[in-house]
Design an enzyme around this catalytic site. Structure first.
Site: not given
Ligand code: ITT
Length: 190
Positions: A36, A65
């Site tokens: 990232e 993301d």
């Molecule tokens: P990867 O980056 O490894 O894919 P991550 O969980 O860190 O997994 P992101 O950086 O895309 O995913 O997401 C950022 C944050 O946004 C994530 O930690 C959640 O807290 C929130 N988030 C994203 N999508 C969500 C969803 O569908 N439901 C609830 N929270 C979500």
């Protein structure tokens, strides 16, 4: 068709599997890391990470993301959702939102596919509101405090199938699937 998905989040993988099943697309975990970069645009973060994962695997690979954008907080936490979740969590967000009447928020997802032809990004938003208190035990992240428009339940009170009917991620993945089904042959032959 099989598609590699690079993520550290097993919930995302399950949601993607379910969302892409109707298109005959099988989602497989990818061991390449999601690298990232810090950027204010979800598209930039996803596109960069997908290109890195593609360089590592040499196969078409998807990275996603996502972020939660709260209107009364001028879009915070947005691209910093991951950090904010790790530090103050949804309880911290509820605290900041105490006494705030405008509860409008949206989730946005940027799904990037990197392949021989370059990188394509598909985005989708789901509008809704921040609940007054957390509800439900399903899902992940901010799911217990987000109620999508058209429902009275939080994402955490829904099954994956029901969340996917509303969600930012499923919406962006469906756009990817429709594009893929049109472009599939060129994608895999180069
Ligand atoms: P990867 O980056 O490894 O894919 P991550 O969980 O860190 O997994 P992101 O950086 O895309 O995913 O997401 C950022 C944050 O946004 C994530 O930690 C959640 O807290 C929130 N988030 C994203 N999508 C969500 C969803 O569908 N439901 C609830 N929270 C979500």
């Amino acid at each position: 068709m099989k598609l590699l998905f690079a993520t550290s989040n097993k919930h995302k993988l399950l949601e993607a599997r379910e969302a892409l099943k109707p298109y005959g697309i099988e989602v497989e975990p990818c061991t390449a890391p999601k690298l990232e970069v810090q950027a204010e645009s979800l598209e930039t973060v996803a596109a960069y990470a997908a290109q890195v994962a593609y360089l590592v695997t040499g196969k078409p690979v998807v990275v996603e993301d996502a972020g939660l954008f709260i209107e009364a907080l001028n879009g915070f936490p947005g691209p910093y959702s991951s950090y904010v979740y790790k530090t103050i969590g949804f309880k911290g967000i509820l605290k900041i939102m105490e006494g705030v009447e405008d509860r409008r928020a949206y989730f946005e997802s940027a799904v990037a596919l990197a392949y021989r032809g370059g990188v394509r990004v598909f985005t989708h938003r789901v509008h809704g509101r921040i609940a007054r208190e957390p509800r439900g035990s399903g899902g992940f992240g901010f799911d217990p405090i987000f109620i999508p428009s058209g429902s009275t339940r939080t994402f955490a009170e829904m099954s994956i199938e029901e969340k996917n009917r509303y969600s930012h991620r499923a919406g962006a993945l469906r756009k990817l699937a429709e594009w893929l089904l049109r472009e599939a042959s060129s994608l895999y032959t180069g």
